[in-house]
Design a protein around this motif. Structure first.
Motif, PDB file in Angstrom:
ATOM      1  N   ARG A   1      26.915  13.452  44.162  1.00 10.58           N
ATOM      2  CA  ARG A   1      26.552  14.148  43.229  1.00 10.58           C
ATOM      3  C   ARG A   1      24.840  14.640  43.481  1.00 10.58           C
ATOM      4  O   ARG A   1      23.995  15.366  43.265  1.00 10.58           O
ATOM      5  CB  ARG A   1      26.409  13.939  41.575  1.00 10.58           C
ATOM      6  N   ALA A   2      24.210  13.564  43.807  1.00  9.13           N
ATOM      7  CA  ALA A   2      23.096  13.300  43.931  1.00  9.13           C
ATOM      8  C   ALA A   2      22.075  14.329  45.438  1.00  9.13           C
ATOM      9  O   ALA A   2      21.836  15.089  45.564  1.00  9.13           O
ATOM     10  CB  ALA A   2      22.343  11.738  44.171  1.00  9.13           C
ATOM     11  N   LEU A   3      23.082  13.696  46.154  1.00  4.00           N
ATOM     12  CA  LEU A   3      22.827  15.063  47.382  1.00  4.00           C
ATOM     13  C   LEU A   3      23.895  16.605  47.250  1.00  4.00           C
ATOM     14  O   LEU A   3      22.859  16.904  47.422  1.00  4.00           O
ATOM     15  CB  LEU A   3      24.343  14.054  48.523  1.00  4.00           C
TER      16      LEU A   3
ATOM     17  N   THR B   1      34.095  15.203  47.936  1.00  5.86           N
ATOM     18  CA  THR B   1      33.372  15.943  48.821  1.00  5.86           C
ATOM     19  C   THR B   1      33.728  17.756  48.844  1.00  5.86           C
ATOM     20  O   THR B   1      33.563  18.872  48.906  1.00  5.86           O
ATOM     21  CB  THR B   1      33.239  15.455  50.525  1.00  5.86           C
ATOM     22  N   MET B   2      35.923  17.535  49.200  1.00  6.93           N
ATOM     23  CA  MET B   2      35.744  19.275  49.274  1.00  6.93           C
ATOM     24  C   MET B   2      35.972  19.602  47.599  1.00  6.93           C
ATOM     25  O   MET B   2      35.795  20.525  47.873  1.00  6.93           O
ATOM     26  CB  MET B   2      37.584  18.706  49.680  1.00  6.93           C
ATOM     27  N   ARG B   3      36.504  19.143  46.863  1.00  5.70           N
ATOM     28  CA  ARG B   3      36.523  19.384  45.728  1.00  5.70           C
ATOM     29  C   ARG B   3      35.115  20.354  45.053  1.00  5.70           C
ATOM     30  O   ARG B   3      35.179  21.144  44.359  1.00  5.70           O
ATOM     31  CB  ARG B   3      37.630  18.647  44.041  1.00  5.70           C
ATOM     32  N   LEU B   4      34.186  19.516  45.243  1.00  4.96           N
ATOM     33  CA  LEU B   4      33.407  19.684  44.451  1.00  4.96           C
ATOM     34  C   LEU B   4      32.688  20.715  45.166  1.00  4.96           C
ATOM     35  O   LEU B   4      31.608  21.887  44.999  1.00  4.96           O
ATOM     36  CB  LEU B   4      31.571  18.579  44.376  1.00  4.96           C
ATOM     37  N   MET B   5      33.025  20.553  46.697  1.00  6.68           N
ATOM     38  CA  MET B   5      32.050  21.920  47.488  1.00  6.68           C
ATOM     39  C   MET B   5      32.650  23.241  46.972  1.00  6.68           C
ATOM     40  O   MET B   5      32.229  24.156  46.932  1.00  6.68           O
ATOM     41  CB  MET B   5      32.228  21.510  49.154  1.00  6.68           C
TER      42      MET B   5
ATOM     43  N   SER C   1      28.288  13.931  36.120  1.00  6.27           N
ATOM     44  CA  SER C   1      28.246  15.598  37.261  1.00  6.27           C
ATOM     45  C   SER C   1      26.867  16.291  35.181  1.00  6.27           C
ATOM     46  O   SER C   1      25.917  16.671  35.283  1.00  6.27           O
ATOM     47  CB  SER C   1      28.745  16.234  37.109  1.00  6.27           C
ATOM     48  N   GLU C   2      27.506  15.893  34.066  1.00  6.92           N
ATOM     49  CA  GLU C   2      26.300  16.351  32.401  1.00  6.92           C
ATOM     50  C   GLU C   2      25.481  15.626  32.785  1.00  6.92           C
ATOM     51  O   GLU C   2      24.300  16.265  32.640  1.00  6.92           O
ATOM     52  CB  GLU C   2      27.595  16.118  31.478  1.00  6.92           C
ATOM     53  N   ARG C   3      25.706  14.075  32.701  1.00  2.14           N
ATOM     54  CA  ARG C   3      23.646  14.034  33.187  1.00  2.14           C
ATOM     55  C   ARG C   3      22.923  14.166  34.244  1.00  2.14           C
ATOM     56  O   ARG C   3      22.165  14.643  33.576  1.00  2.14           O
ATOM     57  CB  ARG C   3      24.057  11.807  33.474  1.00  2.14           C
ATOM     58  N   MET C   4      23.524  14.782  35.437  1.00  3.35           N
ATOM     59  CA  MET C   4      22.591  14.449  36.086  1.00  3.35           C
ATOM     60  C   MET C   4      22.436  15.814  36.333  1.00  3.35           C
ATOM     61  O   MET C   4      21.080  16.409  36.484  1.00  3.35           O
ATOM     62  CB  MET C   4      22.918  13.950  37.670  1.00  3.35           C
TER      63      MET C   4
END
Ligand code: S3P
Length: 441
Positions: free
Chosen positions: A34-36, A105-109, A207-210
């Motif tokens: 998530r940071a990346l 990687t794949m799903r967030l991408m 994800s929500e926090r960041m």
């Protein structure tokens, strides 16, 4: 990347010995991805301390670089910098984006790319990833107007994403999956209206926090915190992120010390986000001697040090909303169950069948080779405790968490074991074998 064909050297796993000392596990895998990703779509520079230098985050970084994002070298102990290109700044890559073994990687991408109008992307990965279900992301993104095509009605990679303008939507997800939720949240950032994601139970909320910390207009709602609302339009700005140690990696040491006679370990700097700490509740249910020290908050995530020592263990029963809070720890909990008094039962965990391997079948098969008595259910397993395990010829079957779980089991077995494809551990914990050697006595 975990190669499906390259020959590898099996690893001898000697039986016996105990475990003592202090260990720091590498950075949290979920937070590292998530940071990346969020750094890439923010404006300005993001600095990441403690990023996990393992194969999965390297896959995310490589995909981002292929779309014009500057990501510095990812090495142990080095702060990583990401030069954000802004919400719409990703360029069309000239080749397939290789997600390796990494479902995250794949799903967030997919969520990140679905709304990049006028651009065309193709995502693929290794054999394991190409067999994992992607329609769970493609279908909700489709409700927002996304166009994602692939084998078997868009369920399997290679997947083609034809970037489109997206619309806001209210989406009920069929499974509690942080990967699905996060993909929708990423797509929602550039939709034409508000989006709400409602999960059957809360999954990890990194994800929500960041995203909030990066400046997104986002709210977690509901008593069970299983609804997330996003309003598009806010610009994200680069942040300093500190990644805590991964509790899913710490889990191997927690169970190893709990089941190994004479063991006493401290695992420092472990992320203790409540959406991830189900393992601690199960160990407590088992009567394990685990204590938390030095609780603190680091860059929006709770962190602490864990102390654990060997002791007698009782069987456990788990299911329901607890499962998403320990989903990656079930393979090593199956090992703990072999050493407890009584029969342990895991239910509502059918999700394990679509991880890097079918972890219910693979763990039943591999621990079975050591003499464990396991009955598989469609959605879990029953494990009889108090059965002495014996050394055996074992195989990670290319799954990192299976490799490390079997390493924990092998130490308490009677007689040595051999593990085929041990290199799978590098997907999430490249220093695992060195740490095991260092802690072993
Ligand atoms: C992850 C979520 C979990 C977990 C995976 C990492 C994430 O998957 O198993 O290792 O970073 O969002 P699901 O959310 O699909 O259960």
């Amino acid at each position: 990347m975990v190669s499906n064909s390259a020959p590898s050297t099996p690893r001898l796993l000697p039986s016996g010995g105990t475990l003592r000392g202090t260990v720091r596990v590498p950075g949290d895998k979920s937070i590292s991805h998530r940071a990346l990703l969020f750094g890439a779509i923010a404006e300005g520079e993001t600095r990441i301390e403690g990023l996990l230098p393992a194969e999965d985050p390297l896959s995310t970084a490589a995909c981002l670089r292929a779309m014009g994002v500057g990501v510095s070298a990812i090495e142990v102990g080095r702060t990583v910098t990401v030069q954000g290109v802004g919400l719409d700044g990703l360029s069309e890559p000239g080749d397939v984006l290789d997600c390796g073994n990494s479902g995250t990687t794949m799903r967030l991408m997919l969520g990140l790319l679905a709304g990049r109008s006028g651009r065309h992307f193709v995502l693929s990965g290794d054999r394991s990833l190409r067999g994992r279900p992607m329609r769970r992301v493609g279908a909700p993104l489709g409700e927002m107007g996304a166009q994602i095509h692939g084998r078997k009605g868009g369920n399997f990679a290679p997947l083609a994403v034809l970037g489109q303008p997206l619309r806001g939507a209210t989406i009920h997800t069929p499974v509690a999956s942080a990967q699905v939720k996060s993909a929708i949240l990423l797509a929602a950032l550039t939709a034409n209206g508000e989006t709400t994601v409602i999960e059957p139970a809360q999954s990890r909320d990194h994800s929500e926090r960041m995203l909030k910390a990066f400046g997104a207009d986002l709210e977690v709602q509901g008593e069970e915190r299983n609804r997330v609302w996003v309003r598009p339009g806010s610009r994200l700005s680069g942040q300093s992120v500190v990644v805590p140690g991964d509790i899913s990696s710490a889990a191997f040491w927690l169970v190893a010390a709990a089941i190994t006679p004479g063991a006493e370990l401290t695992v420092e700097n472990v992320g203790l986000n409540p959406s991830r700490t189900g393992i601690l509740e199960v160990l407590e249910q088992m009567g394990a001697a685990v204590s938390v020290h030095n609780r603190r908050d680091v860059a929006g995530e709770p962190v602490g040090d864990l102390q654990v020592r060997h002791g007698p263990l009782r069987a456990f029963e788990i299911g329901g909303d607890l499962i998403p809070r320990l989903v990656d720890e079930i393979p090593v909990l199956a090992v703990a169950a072999c050493c407890a008094e009584g029969t342990s039962r895991i239910r509502d965990a059918a999700e394990l069948r679509v991880k890097e391997t079918d972890r219910l079948t693979v763990m039943a098969r591999q621990l079975g080779a050591m003499g464990a008595r396991i009955t598989e259910y469609d959605d879990g397993m029953a494990v009889s405790g108090g059965v002495e395990l014996h050394g055996a010829e074992l195989d990670s079957e290319t799954d990192h968490r299976v490799a490390m779980s079997l390493a924990v089991a092998a130490r308490i077995a009677r007689g040595d074991s051999t593990l085929h494809r041990p290199e799978a551990a590098a997907v999430s914990y490249p220093g695992f074998w060195d740490d095991l050697q260092q802690l072993g006595t």
